[in-house]
Design a protein around this motif. Structure first.
Motif, PDB file in Angstrom:
ATOM      1  N   ARG A 180       0.835  -1.196   0.000  1.00  0.00           N
ATOM      2  CA  ARG A 180       0.000   0.000   0.000  1.00  0.00           C
ATOM      3  C   ARG A 180       0.872   1.248   0.000  1.00  0.00           C
ATOM      4  O   ARG A 180       1.967   1.245   0.562  1.00  0.00           O
ATOM      5  N   PRO A 181       0.386   2.354  -0.555  1.00  0.00           N
ATOM      6  CA  PRO A 181       1.103   3.621  -0.427  1.00  0.00           C
ATOM      7  C   PRO A 181       1.276   3.971   1.056  1.00  0.00           C
ATOM      8  O   PRO A 181       0.433   3.601   1.886  1.00  0.00           O
ATOM      9  N   GLU A 182       2.341   4.672   1.386  1.00  0.00           N
ATOM     10  CA  GLU A 182       2.675   4.962   2.788  1.00  0.00           C
ATOM     11  C   GLU A 182       1.513   5.580   3.561  1.00  0.00           C
ATOM     12  O   GLU A 182       1.222   5.151   4.678  1.00  0.00           O
ATOM     13  N   ASP A 183       0.861   6.599   2.990  1.00  0.00           N
ATOM     14  CA  ASP A 183      -0.218   7.267   3.722  1.00  0.00           C
ATOM     15  C   ASP A 183      -1.393   6.330   3.977  1.00  0.00           C
ATOM     16  O   ASP A 183      -1.980   6.328   5.063  1.00  0.00           O
ATOM     17  N   GLU A 184      -1.741   5.500   2.993  1.00  0.00           N
ATOM     18  CA  GLU A 184      -2.827   4.522   3.184  1.00  0.00           C
ATOM     19  C   GLU A 184      -2.455   3.494   4.241  1.00  0.00           C
ATOM     20  O   GLU A 184      -3.287   3.100   5.072  1.00  0.00           O
ATOM     21  N   LEU A 185      -1.226   3.027   4.200  1.00  0.00           N
ATOM     22  CA  LEU A 185      -0.768   2.024   5.156  1.00  0.00           C
ATOM     23  C   LEU A 185      -0.805   2.576   6.578  1.00  0.00           C
ATOM     24  O   LEU A 185      -1.308   1.918   7.494  1.00  0.00           O
ATOM     25  N   MET A 186      -0.313   3.787   6.778  1.00  0.00           N
ATOM     26  CA  MET A 186      -0.323   4.374   8.118  1.00  0.00           C
ATOM     27  C   MET A 186      -1.747   4.642   8.598  1.00  0.00           C
ATOM     28  O   MET A 186      -2.051   4.461   9.780  1.00  0.00           O
ATOM     29  N   ALA A 187      -2.642   5.047   7.691  1.00  0.00           N
ATOM     30  CA  ALA A 187      -4.048   5.250   8.075  1.00  0.00           C
ATOM     31  C   ALA A 187      -4.670   3.923   8.499  1.00  0.00           C
ATOM     32  O   ALA A 187      -5.416   3.859   9.487  1.00  0.00           O
ATOM     33  N   TRP A 188      -4.361   2.840   7.769  1.00  0.00           N
ATOM     34  CA  TRP A 188      -4.869   1.518   8.130  1.00  0.00           C
ATOM     35  C   TRP A 188      -4.342   1.084   9.494  1.00  0.00           C
ATOM     36  O   TRP A 188      -5.099   0.596  10.339  1.00  0.00           O
ATOM     37  N   VAL A 189      -3.032   1.279   9.734  1.00  0.00           N
ATOM     38  CA  VAL A 189      -2.447   0.887  11.025  1.00  0.00           C
ATOM     39  C   VAL A 189      -3.106   1.670  12.156  1.00  0.00           C
ATOM     40  O   VAL A 189      -3.500   1.090  13.162  1.00  0.00           O
ATOM     41  N   GLU A 190      -3.245   2.976  11.994  1.00  0.00           N
ATOM     42  CA  GLU A 190      -3.863   3.768  13.059  1.00  0.00           C
ATOM     43  C   GLU A 190      -5.296   3.320  13.302  1.00  0.00           C
ATOM     44  O   GLU A 190      -5.725   3.177  14.452  1.00  0.00           O
ATOM     45  N   SER A 191      -6.045   3.071  12.228  1.00  0.00           N
ATOM     46  CA  SER A 191      -7.439   2.657  12.363  1.00  0.00           C
ATOM     47  C   SER A 191      -7.559   1.362  13.158  1.00  0.00           C
ATOM     48  O   SER A 191      -8.339   1.272  14.109  1.00  0.00           O
ATOM     49  N   HIS A 192      -6.773   0.339  12.803  1.00  0.00           N
ATOM     50  CA  HIS A 192      -6.909  -0.927  13.533  1.00  0.00           C
ATOM     51  C   HIS A 192      -6.275  -0.843  14.912  1.00  0.00           C
ATOM     52  O   HIS A 192      -6.750  -1.456  15.867  1.00  0.00           O
ATOM     53  N   THR A 193      -5.235  -0.026  15.071  1.00  0.00           N
ATOM     54  CA  THR A 193      -4.560   0.088  16.358  1.00  0.00           C
ATOM     55  C   THR A 193      -5.461   0.749  17.394  1.00  0.00           C
ATOM     56  O   THR A 193      -5.455   0.364  18.559  1.00  0.00           O
ATOM     57  N   ARG A 194      -6.258   1.713  16.972  1.00  0.00           N
ATOM     58  CA  ARG A 194      -7.160   2.401  17.905  1.00  0.00           C
ATOM     59  C   ARG A 194      -8.195   1.459  18.522  1.00  0.00           C
ATOM     60  O   ARG A 194      -8.750   1.768  19.571  1.00  0.00           O
ATOM     61  N   THR A 195      -8.435   0.301  17.901  1.00  0.00           N
ATOM     62  CA  THR A 195      -9.429  -0.641  18.432  1.00  0.00           C
ATOM     63  C   THR A 195      -8.810  -1.673  19.375  1.00  0.00           C
ATOM     64  O   THR A 195      -9.536  -2.489  19.935  1.00  0.00           O
ATOM     65  N   LEU A 196      -7.494  -1.644  19.558  1.00  0.00           N
ATOM     66  CA  LEU A 196      -6.802  -2.686  20.318  1.00  0.00           C
ATOM     67  C   LEU A 196      -6.579  -2.282  21.776  1.00  0.00           C
ATOM     68  O   LEU A 196      -6.469  -1.089  22.087  1.00  0.00           O
ATOM     69  N   PRO A 197      -6.475  -3.275  22.666  1.00  0.00           N
ATOM     70  CA  PRO A 197      -6.233  -2.979  24.087  1.00  0.00           C
ATOM     71  C   PRO A 197      -4.935  -2.198  24.294  1.00  0.00           C
ATOM     72  O   PRO A 197      -3.926  -2.460  23.635  1.00  0.00           O
ATOM     73  N   GLY A 198      -4.985  -1.242  25.211  1.00  0.00           N
ATOM     74  CA  GLY A 198      -3.800  -0.492  25.591  1.00  0.00           C
ATOM     75  C   GLY A 198      -3.441   0.658  24.677  1.00  0.00           C
ATOM     76  O   GLY A 198      -2.404   1.302  24.875  1.00  0.00           O
ATOM     77  N   PHE A 199      -4.273   0.942  23.659  1.00  0.00           N
ATOM     78  CA  PHE A 199      -3.918   1.988  22.692  1.00  0.00           C
ATOM     79  C   PHE A 199      -3.594   3.300  23.399  1.00  0.00           C
ATOM     80  O   PHE A 199      -4.319   3.756  24.283  1.00  0.00           O
ATOM     81  N   GLN A 200      -2.489   3.907  22.980  1.00  0.00           N
ATOM     82  CA  GLN A 200      -2.109   5.249  23.407  1.00  0.00           C
ATOM     83  C   GLN A 200      -0.991   5.732  22.505  1.00  0.00           C
ATOM     84  O   GLN A 200      -0.344   4.931  21.826  1.00  0.00           O
ATOM     85  N   PRO A 201      -0.740   7.028  22.474  1.00  0.00           N
ATOM     86  CA  PRO A 201       0.405   7.517  21.705  1.00  0.00           C
ATOM     87  C   PRO A 201       1.708   6.931  22.270  1.00  0.00           C
ATOM     88  O   PRO A 201       1.843   6.767  23.484  1.00  0.00           O
TER      89      PRO A 201
END
Length: 188
Positions: A148-169
């Motif tokens: 995937r293009p970098e911006d799409e890949l990072m958007a996908w990672v952030e989207s799925h990461t926000r749903t996971l336990p322990g999410f934080q910056p």
């Protein structure tokens, strides 16, 4: 505190069966530089050593030592991991690995990192990864499409990461770890 004083991880040494093939792979595919090479007396005769680094401040980050038996039932190396400086570098290495003499190429998201795992020519598991700006509780392993293009890949990672336990910056997680490590260092 940037890191605990007194001890810094520097390098790893691995026994190899075919030192020419292994050192060529790390030089040609992973772009390490051979910094030295030589022989020492070992318990069963001379052993050959090849020193490799990607950092001019480190004489070697990997030292390969001849003498690994041809047939062993279990590889005690779980993985050798290297961090990239950018997502583009990770994607470039992924493309190079697809044409390299490696097996089991597996791109994944850990939420806090995007990784490519593979087996080097002697079956050692290697990970090349790029840290994301997020933290999630580990272990976490989700197949990722590094094409995937970098911006799409990072958007996908952030989207799925926000749903996971322990999410934080990552910055918040790092602050918590710095406090915990300072407290642990004070107990010693």
């Amino acid at each position: 505190m940037s890191q605990r004083p007194g001890l810094t991880f520097s390098h790893i040494g691995i026994f190899v069966t075919d030192i020419e093939r292994q050192s060529a792979f790390y030089r040609d595919t992973l772009q390490f530089t051979q910094t030295d090479r030589g022989y020492l007396d070992g318990p069963n005769g001379p052993i050959e050593l090849v020193f490799l680094s990607r950092d001019p401040d480190e004489h070697h980050q990997i030292v390969m030592v001849s003498g690994r038996p041809q047939n062993i039932d279990f590889n005690v190396i779980n993985q050798i991991s290297m961090r990239t400086d950018s997502l583009r570098t990770l994607q470039d290495f992924h493309r190079q690995l697809l044409a390299a003499p490696v097996t089991e190429i597996t791109p994944v998201s850990h939420g806090n990192a995007l990784s490519v795992y593979f087996k080097d020519p002697e079956g050692n598991r290697v990970e090349i990864y790029f840290n994301t700006p997020w933290y999630v509780s580990q272990p976490c392993r989700i197949p990722a499409d590094l094409e995937r293009p970098e911006d799409e890949l990072m958007a996908w990672v952030e989207s799925h990461t926000r749903t996971l336990p322990g999410f934080q910056p990552r910055s918040e997680w790092r602050e918590e770890m710095a406090v915990r490590m300072a407290r642990d260092a004070d107990r010693v």
